[in-house]
Design an enzyme around this catalytic site. Sequence first.
Site, PDB file in Angstrom:
ATOM      1  N   THR A 136       0.831  -1.198   0.000  1.00  7.05           N
ATOM      2  CA  THR A 136       0.000   0.000   0.000  1.00  7.05           C
ATOM      3  C   THR A 136       0.872   1.257   0.000  1.00  7.05           C
ATOM      4  OG1 THR A 136      -1.386   1.315   1.502  1.00  7.05           O
ATOM      5  CG2 THR A 136      -0.152  -0.437   2.511  1.00  7.05           C
ATOM      6  N   ASP A 137       0.317   2.349  -0.512  1.00 11.79           N
ATOM      7  CA  ASP A 137       1.049   3.628  -0.455  1.00 11.79           C
ATOM      8  C   ASP A 137       1.200   4.114   0.991  1.00 11.79           C
ATOM      9  OD1 ASP A 137      -1.605   4.335   0.037  1.00 11.79           O
ATOM     10  OD2 ASP A 137      -1.677   5.935  -1.469  1.00 11.79           O
ATOM     11  N   GLU A 138       0.421   3.534   1.917  1.00 14.63           N
ATOM     12  CA  GLU A 138       0.476   4.005   3.309  1.00 14.63           C
ATOM     13  C   GLU A 138       1.828   3.730   3.960  1.00 14.63           C
ATOM     14  OE1 GLU A 138      -3.110   3.561   5.615  1.00 14.63           O
ATOM     15  OE2 GLU A 138      -4.320   3.352   3.807  1.00 14.63           O
ATOM     16  N   TYR A 164      -1.401  -0.458  11.157  1.00 13.10           N
ATOM     17  CA  TYR A 164      -1.646  -1.103   9.850  1.00 13.10           C
ATOM     18  C   TYR A 164      -0.476  -0.856   8.910  1.00 13.10           C
ATOM     19  CZ  TYR A 164      -3.266  -1.408   5.001  1.00 13.10           C
ATOM     20  OH  TYR A 164      -3.359  -1.673   3.656  1.00 13.10           O
ATOM     21  N   LYS A 168       2.370  -3.438   7.277  1.00 20.55           N
ATOM     22  CA  LYS A 168       2.553  -3.644   5.830  1.00 20.55           C
ATOM     23  C   LYS A 168       4.005  -3.340   5.435  1.00 20.55           C
ATOM     24  CE  LYS A 168      -0.166  -4.512   3.089  1.00 20.55           C
ATOM     25  NZ  LYS A 168      -0.651  -5.846   2.577  1.00 20.55           N
TER      26      LYS A 168
HETATM   27  P1  NAD Z   1     -10.041  -6.820   2.850  1.00 26.79           P
HETATM   28  O1  NAD Z   1      -9.951  -6.517   4.299  1.00 26.79           O
HETATM   29  O2  NAD Z   1     -11.283  -6.473   2.101  1.00 26.79           O
HETATM   30  O3  NAD Z   1      -9.782  -8.379   2.607  1.00 26.79           O
HETATM   31  C1  NAD Z   1      -8.784  -9.077   3.262  1.00 26.79           C
HETATM   32  C2  NAD Z   1      -8.984 -10.566   2.987  1.00 26.79           C
HETATM   33  O4  NAD Z   1      -7.915 -11.270   3.623  1.00 26.79           O
HETATM   34  C3  NAD Z   1     -10.285 -11.138   3.553  1.00 26.79           C
HETATM   35  O5  NAD Z   1     -10.873 -12.019   2.635  1.00 26.79           O
HETATM   36  C4  NAD Z   1      -9.825 -11.891   4.800  1.00 26.79           C
HETATM   37  O6  NAD Z   1     -10.677 -12.981   5.137  1.00 26.79           O
HETATM   38  C5  NAD Z   1      -8.450 -12.360   4.358  1.00 26.79           C
HETATM   39  N1  NAD Z   1      -7.563 -12.628   5.502  1.00 26.79           N
HETATM   40  C6  NAD Z   1      -7.323 -11.813   6.570  1.00 26.79           C
HETATM   41  N2  NAD Z   1      -6.476 -12.412   7.421  1.00 26.79           N
HETATM   42  C7  NAD Z   1      -6.159 -13.624   6.872  1.00 26.79           C
HETATM   43  C8  NAD Z   1      -5.323 -14.698   7.262  1.00 26.79           C
HETATM   44  N3  NAD Z   1      -4.633 -14.660   8.423  1.00 26.79           N
HETATM   45  N4  NAD Z   1      -5.217 -15.772   6.451  1.00 26.79           N
HETATM   46  C9  NAD Z   1      -5.911 -15.829   5.289  1.00 26.79           C
HETATM   47  N5  NAD Z   1      -6.739 -14.851   4.881  1.00 26.79           N
HETATM   48  C10 NAD Z   1      -6.857 -13.760   5.647  1.00 26.79           C
HETATM   49  O7  NAD Z   1      -8.776  -6.114   2.200  1.00 26.79           O
HETATM   50  P2  NAD Z   1      -8.614  -5.407   0.762  1.00 26.79           P
HETATM   51  O8  NAD Z   1      -9.084  -4.016   0.859  1.00 26.79           O
HETATM   52  O9  NAD Z   1      -9.158  -6.331  -0.274  1.00 26.79           O
HETATM   53  O10 NAD Z   1      -7.028  -5.356   0.668  1.00 26.79           O
HETATM   54  C11 NAD Z   1      -6.309  -6.446   0.100  1.00 26.79           C
HETATM   55  C12 NAD Z   1      -4.822  -6.121   0.126  1.00 26.79           C
HETATM   56  O11 NAD Z   1      -4.556  -4.927  -0.577  1.00 26.79           O
HETATM   57  C13 NAD Z   1      -4.294  -5.889   1.548  1.00 26.79           C
HETATM   58  O12 NAD Z   1      -3.030  -6.486   1.639  1.00 26.79           O
HETATM   59  C14 NAD Z   1      -4.169  -4.376   1.656  1.00 26.79           C
HETATM   60  O13 NAD Z   1      -3.135  -4.018   2.540  1.00 26.79           O
HETATM   61  C15 NAD Z   1      -3.852  -4.001   0.231  1.00 26.79           C
HETATM   62  N6  NAD Z   1      -4.289  -2.655  -0.204  1.00 26.79           N
HETATM   63  C16 NAD Z   1      -5.583  -2.245  -0.009  1.00 26.79           C
HETATM   64  C17 NAD Z   1      -5.981  -1.004  -0.479  1.00 26.79           C
HETATM   65  C18 NAD Z   1      -7.417  -0.541  -0.312  1.00 26.79           C
HETATM   66  O14 NAD Z   1      -7.725   0.626  -0.654  1.00 26.79           O
HETATM   67  N7  NAD Z   1      -8.329  -1.365   0.142  1.00 26.79           N
HETATM   68  C19 NAD Z   1      -5.066  -0.169  -1.131  1.00 26.79           C
HETATM   69  C20 NAD Z   1      -3.744  -0.618  -1.310  1.00 26.79           C
HETATM   70  C21 NAD Z   1      -3.383  -1.871  -0.851  1.00 26.79           C
HETATM   71  P1  TYD Z   2     -10.460   4.489   4.817  1.00 28.88           P
HETATM   72  O1  TYD Z   2     -11.493   4.120   3.805  1.00 28.88           O
HETATM   73  O2  TYD Z   2     -10.515   3.870   6.167  1.00 28.88           O
HETATM   74  O3  TYD Z   2      -9.043   4.257   4.125  1.00 28.88           O
HETATM   75  P2  TYD Z   2      -7.541   4.677   4.624  1.00 28.88           P
HETATM   76  O4  TYD Z   2      -7.600   5.106   6.028  1.00 28.88           O
HETATM   77  O5  TYD Z   2      -6.793   3.406   4.446  1.00 28.88           O
HETATM   78  O6  TYD Z   2      -7.121   5.757   3.689  1.00 28.88           O
HETATM   79  O7  TYD Z   2     -10.512   6.078   5.033  1.00 28.88           O
HETATM   80  C1  TYD Z   2     -10.326   6.971   3.939  1.00 28.88           C
HETATM   81  C2  TYD Z   2     -10.339   8.374   4.514  1.00 28.88           C
HETATM   82  O8  TYD Z   2     -11.661   8.667   5.012  1.00 28.88           O
HETATM   83  C3  TYD Z   2      -9.413   8.574   5.696  1.00 28.88           C
HETATM   84  O9  TYD Z   2      -8.843   9.863   5.627  1.00 28.88           O
HETATM   85  C4  TYD Z   2     -10.325   8.471   6.919  1.00 28.88           C
HETATM   86  C5  TYD Z   2     -11.637   9.012   6.395  1.00 28.88           C
HETATM   87  N1  TYD Z   2     -12.856   8.423   7.013  1.00 28.88           N
HETATM   88  C6  TYD Z   2     -13.836   9.264   7.547  1.00 28.88           C
HETATM   89  O10 TYD Z   2     -13.724  10.498   7.523  1.00 28.88           O
HETATM   90  N2  TYD Z   2     -14.952   8.696   8.098  1.00 28.88           N
HETATM   91  C7  TYD Z   2     -15.131   7.345   8.148  1.00 28.88           C
HETATM   92  O11 TYD Z   2     -16.160   6.879   8.713  1.00 28.88           O
HETATM   93  C8  TYD Z   2     -14.118   6.502   7.585  1.00 28.88           C
HETATM   94  C9  TYD Z   2     -14.264   5.009   7.628  1.00 28.88           C
HETATM   95  C10 TYD Z   2     -12.999   7.085   7.032  1.00 28.88           C
END
Ligand code: NAD
Ligand code: TYD
Length: 354
Positions: A136-138, A164, A168
């Site tokens: 992630t970019d985070e 988090y 990562k």
């Molecule tokens: P999500 O929380 O929707 O899904 C996570 C999945 O992982 C779920 O299906 C969960 O059951 C599974 N999981 C969790 N712990 C596990 C374990 N111990 N063993 C096996 N499975 C397990 O997450 P997402 O938003 O789909 O993100 C997926 C990946 O992408 C993550 O690694 C996250 O860090 C990365 N990512 C997410 C975003 C975003 O905006 N959502 C952006 C950049 C990177």
């Molecule tokens: P989120 O979707 O949790 O993603 P991330 O924290 O990984 O970027 O949040 C996106 C942005 O929205 C973040 O700045 C926090 C804000 N946010 C709110 O203002 N209210 C909310 O209820 C949530 C879940 C997030």
Amino acid sequence: MKAKQNAKTDALTWIVTGGAGFIGANFIFYMMENYPDERVVCLDKLTYAGNLSTLKSVMEKPNFRFAYLDICDREGVRRLFAEERPDIVVNFAAESHVDRSIETPDVFLNTNILGTSTLIDACREFGISRFHQVSTDEVYGDLPLDRPDLFFTEETPLHTSSPYSASKAGADLLVMAYHRTYGLPVTISRCSNNYGPFHFPEKLIPLMIINALHDKPLPVYGEGVNVRDWLYVEDHCRAIDFIVRHGRVGEVYNVGGHNERRNIDIVRSICRELGKPENLITHVTDRKGHDMRYAIDPSKIQRELGWLPKTNFEDGLKKTIRWYLEHERWWKEIISGEYRNYYEKMYGSRKVIS
Ligand code: NAD
Ligand code: TYD
């Protein structure tokens, strides 16, 4: 890509971890549609964020298998690798929500770091063509709001803010160490915030859509001026596909589409699209350690791999809202269960500030 050994066919076998979650599931759909001859094994523990109903459309396909497994379970992971002899492993499995990481950091360290180590150990033991870590970019921390000229590049130092992002970043370092020490063929992608179908309702965009549909308050943290860089989930999936097939081993690729938006503007757009009044917006206590701005410089993946996003934010948001309107059953099931307790705990104690 290495020729497949000990296999009945030449088709590639992928293990996709976390495939019952948001991005992993979208990646599986992308794969099944674009590479119908390849085999996809989804490994998932089905935490609160994993949903088998999400995978309904692929469950019966002959080239798909679901393995109910924890990535921290060394023996289970070894068994699965022994059975499947995967060519490629893509690790999406993670605890992914910053707010939850502030409440329970240990779960994040376990899955995100130790789970990743279990997978790369299995990759070493059984041999793979590629291990791809979905990061992630985070991991780069945040940028100041008054420096719009700054972007995260692959050389930006890791500088994390939340448990988090720290977990990562820990996993990224470990993956790179396995490349250098053992020669494991790895790649890492660091993507900006995703949105689209099957996004778990605890995250900003789906939470606001669902609350607005119920005429419930829309809880914006602080002033809502924090900036996120949004990418439609399918564009992220295509980027991972490009990196795994054409990216250079041992490299990190940033993924983003120059789509920066303030949180408050996103919530206003959702109100507008749904015809809901903006007075639903409620400013509540800010997130601890809240990152101000994320902004990806995607020039490396564009230059080296020719990847470009296909969906602009306005179209993507409309598509996403339509998806939530048409898939009420999917999210209603989720918000009727444990999510209620989560919501009460996370938002019940947040003070309304305006
Ligand atoms: P999500 O929380 O929707 O899904 C996570 C999945 O992982 C779920 O299906 C969960 O059951 C599974 N999981 C969790 N712990 C596990 C374990 N111990 N063993 C096996 N499975 C397990 O997450 P997402 O938003 O789909 O993100 C997926 C990946 O992408 C993550 O690694 C996250 O860090 C990365 N990512 C997410 C975003 C975003 O905006 N959502 C952006 C950049 C990177
Ligand atoms: P989120 O979707 O949790 O993603 P991330 O924290 O990984 O970027 O949040 C996106 C942005 O929205 C973040 O700045 C926090 C804000 N946010 C709110 O203002 N209210 C909310 O209820 C949530 C879940 C997030």
